[in-house]
Design a protein around this motif. Structure first.
Motif, PDB file in Angstrom:
ATOM      1  N   ASN A 105      15.598   6.271 -26.639  1.00 59.97           N
ATOM      2  CA  ASN A 105      16.124   7.091 -27.735  1.00 59.97           C
ATOM      3  C   ASN A 105      17.646   7.021 -27.920  1.00 59.97           C
ATOM      4  OD1 ASN A 105      17.339   9.964 -28.418  1.00 59.97           O
ATOM      5  ND2 ASN A 105      15.548   9.651 -29.691  1.00 59.97           N
ATOM      6  N   ASP A 136       7.054   7.852 -30.732  1.00 59.49           N
ATOM      7  CA  ASP A 136       7.767   8.749 -31.634  1.00 59.49           C
ATOM      8  C   ASP A 136       7.371   8.497 -33.085  1.00 59.49           C
ATOM      9  OD1 ASP A 136       9.653  10.188 -33.039  1.00 59.49           O
ATOM     10  OD2 ASP A 136      11.376   9.557 -31.876  1.00 59.49           O
ATOM     11  N   ARG A 606       9.773  21.267 -28.476  1.00 58.18           N
ATOM     12  CA  ARG A 606      11.175  20.974 -28.185  1.00 58.18           C
ATOM     13  C   ARG A 606      11.943  22.265 -28.021  1.00 58.18           C
ATOM     14  NH1 ARG A 606       9.609  16.166 -29.528  1.00 58.18           N
ATOM     15  NH2 ARG A 606      10.930  14.439 -28.855  1.00 58.18           N
TER      16      ARG A 606
HETATM   17 MO   LIG Z   1      12.290  11.119 -30.682  1.00 53.45          MO
END
Ligand SMILES: [Mo]
Ligand SMILES: Nc1nc2c(c(=O)[nH]1)N[C@H]1C(S)=C(S)[C@@H](COP(=O)(O)OP(=O)(O)OC[C@H]3O[C@@H](n4cnc5c(=O)[nH]c(N)nc54)[C@H](O)[C@@H]3O)O[C@H]1N2
Ligand SMILES: Nc1nc2c(c(=O)[nH]1)N[C@H]1C(S)=C(S)[C@@H](COP(=O)(O)OP(=O)(O)OC[C@H]3O[C@@H](n4cnc5c(=O)[nH]c(N)nc54)[C@H](O)[C@@H]3O)O[C@H]1N2
Ligand code: SF4
Length: 724
Positions: A105, A136, A606
């Motif tokens: 990432n 992702d 998250r």
């Molecule tokens: Mo991500």
């Protein structure tokens, strides 16, 4: 005291920061840069903690070379020589496919990660290329590749002008948006409602975004395609379609959705059929509307179908490519790449499972297979750049064991962690403040055209190397030129390719011009800056590096404007509403209808003061809501007889984790954040608060077939009390 104005490199929000430094170069204060025309002074706790993150004493300062079970510090020369030897031996004995490369990432945010990706892949000439893309957003690329012919033609919700925003499986209030670059999301969403717009959220959790919305629907994880199909069904059934683009496949689409009326959505997703019909009517009736979906509709069993349906609804309601709908950014530096062949995939396949390449990559979910399975083409070495797969990839612990069996592994990473501990050599990039920053990729998904460059705020010490130099040297080693070759050669080659391409491109501002003369006009203190200057000069705004340096707070390049016609690259020249590879996946979707519903499924979440795996060593960010707990609905806590801790089991593994009863999550669903599992980590703060690895539970055997993407949401699990 000095003040540096810089872009925060952590998430997709690209916040402009004002960083105060003392004479010793220590960060004394970080605030938002109010003069940034796009981000307007917004900052979140992670940005405010950037100084601590950057000055973390556990950050590696010197290259490390493996010695027995541990590491010793080494000079850069020694480290690069070890890499040349290690990779060289594997290539010589087993060929180029035996070396895999992985981009994690942070390489989507760093300049070096963008600039050396293609040169390194070309130099390595291995089919084993992997990235965090397939854990992702690959479903979105595949959907857009088929719909528009360009996998990077990703339309973003025009949040500042829309009248109606339907968010499916995203939590921008905490993630700050993803493939949706809109700094200060809380203010933008508040403004939407204040001007009379409506915000609707579909999520198995009542998230902060749901709390900020007019309406929230619980949905069973992984079932969103049936909800979206119910919406499309209604649009057709009630004559509510308002297509404004030239499209192909409309009739096929109508037939395809015929078997998925809102009643199916109600049965499978748990969203009442009347509400599905109402959502369709509201989307059609709103003056403008946008449907947006991220991780909840991406890292799921039917990620590509879900992402495709999101765009299908936007097309059918006439909202794609118009103000207030979903729109395409006009980038300052990347338009030169928006040309070429229509989207292709499956040009080669993975050795073990025969999975198709997508965007030149193989699925992360099959990397362990490629390392563990003997035979010709077995992966025996890995170049790992900014990736912590042991905690980020499906069945991460299996991948960790596989890494342990590699002949050679080089990591470019500032930390010794769960993944890099398996390395033969670790090459640490310098601090964030010592690195230049320019958001190449985020530009593609900005809600306003904007650009900003941040030169390094602090110089490198003699014993440090820029990440650009590290990756340039790896490129040269991969090409067989050796550890001592001049790294500036890589930049020169890239600039040469860009200039040649630009002079040969019909309609380019420099079509037919002399390459050497153009080269002479390129400016910049180093190769990185010169490549940026090149890309800006051939961009659509007539910008240059010098101009960006004059405007340290960034430059507003105006609102998004309709531009689908410029981007469309399908062979038919039309928007392909029913692409064959996506339609083919409906067999799998139909089989899902007949499958039993698991008792409990796992999803992720998250956390505002965390970012994937690498922010848990910042003391000011850990604790409070930023803990690794299992969210369980109180009904399930009672039903499953849970106490303080639960044992969670899946087909892949098991973890023991503290239970946090929470009525914001729907019954039958439990949620665990990812990126944790730092037990025994040399990162001292993280080790004190290690959490558990959510990816010990996720299964690398289940993928979204069209994209090869991993599945993190909707994992069947059993949950029971843990007796200490
Ligand atoms: Mo991500
Ligand atoms: N603070 C913070 N910000 C981040 C990150 C971080 O770790 N921390 N990571 C960054 C990265 S790499 C990314 S990719 C982005 C991701 O950005 P988002 O996608 O906005 O973030 P998530 O929290 O993963 O949101 C996914 C939502 O989907 C819900 N969900 C799960 N399964 C399903 C499902 O089957 N259907 C539906 N409808 N919803 C479901 C979850 O409950 C969650 O609320 O965030 C970025 N920003
Ligand atoms: N269960 C579950 N798993 C998930 C997700 C989920 O929602 N649920 N989300 C997935 C998503 S969306 C993503 S993007 C991935 C993220 O997973 P990864 O791609 O592994 O990314 P990070 O954890 O952000 O960081 C990876 C590494 O980069 C290093 N790093 C930090 N800064 C730099 C730098 O400037 N240069 C270099 N070279 N390295 C740096 C860090 O030390 C860390 O080791 O996780 C995925 N995994
Ligand atoms: S939202 Fe926070 S982490 Fe993301 S760019 Fe802004 S300050 Fe950085």
């Amino acid at each position: 005291m000095t003040t540096a104005h810089r872009t925060c490199p952590i998430c997709d929000s690209v916040c402009g920061l004002k960083i105060e430094l003392n004479a010793a170069g220590r960060v004394t204060r970080v605030t938002g840069d109010e003069r940034d025309p796009f981000t307007g002074g917004y900052i979140c706790p992670k940005g405010a903690g950037l100084g601590q993150l950057d000055e973390d004493p556990d950050r590696l300062r010197h290259p490390l070379i493996r010695e027995g079970d541990g590491f010793r510090e080494a000079s850069w020369e020694e480290a690069f020589e070890a890499v040349e030897r290690g990779l060289g031996e594997v290539v010589e004995k087993h060929g180029r496919d035996a070396v895999a490369v992985f981009f994690g990432n942070p390489t989507y945010h760093t300049m070096a990660g963008f600039l050396y990706r293609v040169p390194l892949i070309q130099a390595l000439a291995s089919k084993n290329v992997y990235s965090s893309g397939t854990i992702d957003h690959m479903p979105k690329h595949v959907a857009c590749g088929h719909l528009y012919g360009d996998p990077f033609a990703i339309a973003v919700p025009d949040v500042d002008r829309t009248d109606y925003l339907l968010v499916i499986g995203a939590n921008p209030m905490e993630s700050h948006g993803s493939l949706f670059c809109a700094p200060n999301m809380p203010a933008r969403l508040r403004a939407l409602r204040k001007r009379g717009g409506k915000l609707v959220v579909v999520d198995p959790r009542r998230t902060r975004t749901a709390d900020a919305a007019d309406e929230h629907f619980f949905v069973r994880p992984g079932t969103d395609p049936f909800l979206l199909l119910g919406i499309v069904h209604t649009l057709f059934a009630e004559g509510l379609t308002a297509v404004t683009h030239e499209v192909a496949g409309l009739d096929e689409l109508r037939e395809l959705v015929a078997e998925f009326p809102p009643a199916v959505a109600e049965r499978v997703c748990g969203v009442p059929a009347d509400d599905v019909v109402r959502l369709a009517r509201e989307l059609a009736a709103a003056p403008t509307a946008a449907v947006y979906s991220r991780m909840g509709g991406s890292v799921v069993e039917f990620g590509t179908i879900t992402q495709w349906l999101v765009d299908v609804v936007n097309v059918l309601t006439g909202n794609l490519d118009r103000p207030g709908g979903t729109m395409f950014t006009k980038t300052a530096a990347l338009e030169v790449f928006r040309t070429g062949q229509p989207f292709e995939w499956g040009r080669w396949r993975s050795r073990v499972k025969g999975l198709p390449e997508v965007l030149g990559e193989l699925p992360t979910a099959t990397l362990a297979d490629e390392i563990e399975t003997p035979g010709d083409g077995q992966v025996r070495a890995l170049i790992n750049i900014g990736a912590n797969q042991v905690v980020a990839a499906p069945n991460g612990p299996r991948l960790g064991r596989a890494f342990g069996g590699l002949d050679f592994m080089v990591c470019v990473d500032p930390y010794l962690n769960e993944t890099t501990k398996h390395a033969s050599v670790i090459l640490p990039p310098p601090r964030i403040l010592q690195s230049p920053h320019y958001d190449f990729l985020m530009q593609i998904v900005m809600v306003r055209n904007y650009t900003r460059y941040s030169p390094p705020a602090l110089p490198l010490d003699d014993d440090q190397r820029s990440e650009a130099e590290i990756l340039a040297r790896l490129t040269l080693i991969a090409a067989g030129a050796g550890a001592a070759a001049d790294p500036s050669g890589v930049d020169e080659m890239f600039i040469g390719q860009l200039l040649t391409g630009a002079t040969q491109m019909p309609g380019s501002p420099v079509e037919g011009a002399d390459v050497a003369a153009l080269r002479a006009g390129i400016e910049g203190d180093d190769g990185t800056e010169q490549v940026l200057d090149t890309l800006l000069k051939f961009g659509p705004y007539g910008l240059s590096l010098a101009r960006l340096k004059q405007e340290p707070h960034g430059i507003d390049l105006g609102p998004l404007e309709p531009r689908l016609k410029e981007l469309l690259r399908t062979p038919s020249g039309k928007v392909e509403l029913a692409p064959a590879p996506i339609v083919a996946d409906f067999d799998r979707l139909r089989a899902r209808l007949a499958a039993p519903t698991p008792d409990v499924v796992l999803i992720g979440r998250r956390q505002l003061r965390s970012n994937n795996s690498w922010l848990h060593n910042v003391a000011s960010l850990v604790g409070g809501s930023n803990r690794c707990t299992l969210h369980v609905n109180p009904v399930d806590v009672a039903r499953l007889g849970l106490g303080e801790r639960a044992v969670v089991r899946s087909a892949a593994g098991e973890v023991v984790v503290p239970v946090e009863p929470n009525d914001a999550i729907m019954p039958g669903v439990v949620s665990l954040p990812h990126g944790w599992g730092h037990e025994g980590s040399p990162q001292r703060v993280a080790a004190r608060n290690p959490g558990v690895n959510a990816n010990a539970l996720t299964d690398d055997l289940v993928i979204d077939v069209p994209s090869g993407n991993a599945v993190f949401n909707g994992v069947p699990v059993t949950v029971g009390p843990h007796e200490d």
